[in-house]
Motif scaffolding. Structure first.
Motif, PDB file in Angstrom:
ATOM      1  N   LYS A  28       0.740  -1.152   0.011  1.00 23.17           N
ATOM      2  CA  LYS A  28       0.104   0.058  -0.093  1.00 23.17           C
ATOM      3  C   LYS A  28       0.745   1.303   0.015  1.00 23.17           C
ATOM      4  CE  LYS A  28      -4.031   2.307   2.098  1.00 23.17           C
ATOM      5  NZ  LYS A  28      -4.961   2.324   3.143  1.00 23.17           N
ATOM      6  N   ASN A 101      -9.890  -3.387  -2.701  1.00 17.83           N
ATOM      7  CA  ASN A 101      -9.065  -4.248  -1.839  1.00 17.83           C
ATOM      8  C   ASN A 101      -8.413  -5.259  -2.768  1.00 17.83           C
ATOM      9  OD1 ASN A 101     -10.306  -3.826   1.202  1.00 17.83           O
ATOM     10  ND2 ASN A 101     -11.873  -3.706  -0.398  1.00 17.83           N
ATOM     11  N   PHE A 110      -5.459  -9.560   2.204  1.00 17.55           N
ATOM     12  CA  PHE A 110      -5.808  -8.523   1.132  1.00 17.55           C
ATOM     13  C   PHE A 110      -5.160  -6.856   2.041  1.00 17.55           C
ATOM     14  CE2 PHE A 110      -8.704 -11.267  -0.397  1.00 17.55           C
ATOM     15  CZ  PHE A 110      -8.999 -11.060  -1.708  1.00 17.55           C
ATOM     16  N   TYR A 111      -4.937  -6.152   1.314  1.00 18.66           N
ATOM     17  CA  TYR A 111      -4.850  -4.751   1.767  1.00 18.66           C
ATOM     18  C   TYR A 111      -5.738  -3.374   0.994  1.00 18.66           C
ATOM     19  CZ  TYR A 111      -2.550  -2.315  -2.184  1.00 18.66           C
ATOM     20  OH  TYR A 111      -2.287  -1.403  -3.486  1.00 18.66           O
ATOM     21  N   ALA A 112      -6.202  -2.723   1.779  1.00 21.14           N
ATOM     22  CA  ALA A 112      -7.175  -1.846   1.320  1.00 21.14           C
ATOM     23  C   ALA A 112      -6.716  -0.486   0.784  1.00 21.14           C
ATOM     24  CB  ALA A 112      -8.167  -1.540   2.749  1.00 21.14           C
TER      25      ALA A 112
END
Length: 545
Positions: A28, A101, A110-112
């Protein structure tokens, strides 16, 4: 004589940068999301996300950015590095928030991503804004001194010509300004995905520099800029002449030009095609499908209509790409050192290698295919599109009606100066009335049809400047370039009336039940700002009731 554009290398460089840009690590803190939204309706939205192939993606969405109440299914990005989400069952006249995501194959969680937003169709009586930009022309890249390739020292010293009109940092600044303003909708009026420079060598038999993947890269490069604002503003791309998506090229040696461009546009951008919300071109093209080249929809008190002559003209009415090699053989023209005189600012060059054809063998075919027919009645939106335009206008009770296109007739220069001519106004360039014999089934020329149906503003690009004109109660609004670091007022000589201003910036249009306010917001590079030239300043504003 042999052909090639040195500026192809600029396109290749931009495309290569774009691929690297789109394939950064999925962390991210380092990954710039690449999201384009479009095709909004009263109850749905299309969200196009680019990510490394086979990335797992899903979207949270809802009415509160702090509390998402809905979730899409997981989609894995395709070989095109796209994941397309069609979110439906939404409420009309509502702002939604959403967040993508991501999970790559080598990550466990998962990353947002960031929070973005969109609006569904505004209701009658609502106020909203939309934006419009003219030709961005990324292929006409300026050097550090603000000049293009092929500009001589004498031209630089005299200020005669710049030969360029694009700076990526200035484009980013314009798009960041759009993002801050956060309009519901944004219209790009063409010449944003130019493939013109790639065609001469391809025509000569060298296909190493022209393929679907190379054209894709040009569209991806634009995404890497448009993602700045089009993650929260619905995007509507309109074809220009330099997209080279043309009916006249189908089933010719340049057939793939139209096919590659149409495919890239449909795969990398949410293009409006006919459904219960959008009306438009229902005829598919083999190898592409539905074009989304002309369309209409209602948003609040406004009717929006986009029209396109390029997919409907069977003959070319100006040199393809503005670069067509003519019978003129002066070296300074053929080398592109006289930008705009014959090559549209593009070099003509040197295709060499195995399989290329001698220019003498193909010159006649090239001229017939790419040079103007000389008859501007050949420039047409076609019978089907005319009937669509007529029906859409006549059946609409919208308070405001807006038309979007690359340019009146799709060729030539000027606004109202061209709106009285040929299928737009009925007269030829000798002011002789020819409409009845040339368009016997239409009833009215296009301009007169627009007047009869109370069109408010016709937005066009192509001429690379801001120009507001009026004819028979209709505003003809030429839209400025968003990224010209020379802040030029190009083609101003073609405009005999109206208010003219130089580049760069975009138009912000506020629509309310009471009126429409059009604002020209300027863009400047930091180094070019002065007390009288500030980024974001309003240079022109007008209101129509």
């Amino acid at each position: 004589m042999i052909l090639k554009s040195k500026k192809v290398f600029f396109i290749f460089s931009l495309a290569f940068i774009s691929i690297l840009f789109s394939q950064l690590s999925y962390k991210k803190e380092s990954y710039p999301e690449n999201i384009i939204i479009g095709k909004p309706t009263n109850n749905s939205i299309m969200i196009s996300i680019m990510a490394i192939e086979n990335t797992a993606i899903y979207i949270n969405y809802g009415l509160d950015e702090r509390n998402y109440t809905n979730k899409t299914e997981i989609i894995h990005s395709s070989k095109d590095q796209t994941a397309i989400f069609n979110i439906d069952k939404l409420m009309p006249n509502t702002q939604y928030y959403y967040r993508a995501n991501y999970k790559s194959s080598d990550n466990e969680k998962f990353y947002a991503g960031d929070t973005n937003s969109f609006w569904t169709q505004r209701s009658i009586g609502s106020s909203f804004t939309f934006g419009v930009q003219g030709d961005s022309h990324p292929e006409r890249l300026c050097d550090e001194f603000g000049y293009g390739m092929g500009i001589s020292a004498n031209q630089r010293n005299s200020g005669e010509a710049r030969g360029c009109m694009y700076d990526p940092e200035l484009y980013k600044k314009t798009l960041r300004m759009v993002d801050e303003d956060r309009p519901d909708l944004y219209f790009m009026l063409g010449d944003d995905f130019s493939i013109s420079n790639l065609l001469p060598n391809y025509f000569q038999g060298d296909d190493s520099g022209f393929s679907q993947s190379i054209v894709d890269d040009i569209y991806i490069n634009q995404r890497n800029f448009l993602r700045i604002m089009a993650n929260s503003t619905a995007l509507f791309p309109v074809n220009g002449n330099h997209e080279e998506a043309r009916l006249s090229l189908l089933n010719t040696p340049l057939h793939n030009s139209s096919i590659f461009a149409g495919n890239a546009r449909n795969r990398y951008f949410p293009v409006p095609t006919p459904n219960t919300f959008y009306s438009g071109n229902e005829k598919p093209i083999e190898g592409i499908g539905l074009l989304g080249d002309y369309f209409s929809f209602r948003w609040g008190d406004a009717l929006f209509i986009s029209i396109d002559p390029y997919w409907h003209s069977t003959r070319v009415t100006e040199r393809i790409g503005g670069m067509g090699i003519s019978r003129v053989t002066r070296p300074e023209v053929l080398r592109g050192t006289n930008p705009g005189a014959n090559t549209g600012g593009m070099d003509s060059g040197t295709a060499m290698g195995v399989g290329t054809k001698a220019w003498a063998e193909i010159e006649g075919d090239w001229i017939r295919l790419t040079q103007s027919s000389g008859n501007l009645w050949d420039a047409t939106i076609g019978d089907r599109q005319y009937q669509f335009l007529k029906k859409t206008l006549e059946e609409s009770d919208a308070k405001y009606k807006f038309i979007f296109m690359h340019h009146v007739l799709g060729t030539g220069r000027g606004g109202v100066e061209r709106a009285t001519k040929y299928e737009w106004g009925g007269y030829n360039d000798k002011d002789e009335w020819e409409f009845d014999q040339e368009r016997p089934s239409w009833g009215l020329p296009i301009h007169q049809l627009l007047v009869k149906n109370n069109v408010s503003i016709v937005f066009q690009a192509h001429d690379h400047l801001f120009a507001k004109q009026e004819l028979d109660g209709i505003i003809y609004q030429s839209v400025p370039n968003p990224a010209d670091p020379g802040y030029q007022e190009i083609n101003f000589q073609a405009y005999k009336t109206g208010d003219l201003l130089p580049n760069s910036g975009y138009l912000n249009v506020e629509v309310s039940p009471e009126n429409v306010k059009v604002t020209y917001k300027r863009s400047y590079l930091d180094k070019d700002e002065t007390d009288s030239a500030m980024h974001g300043q309003i240079d022109y504003q007008y209101t129509i009731n």
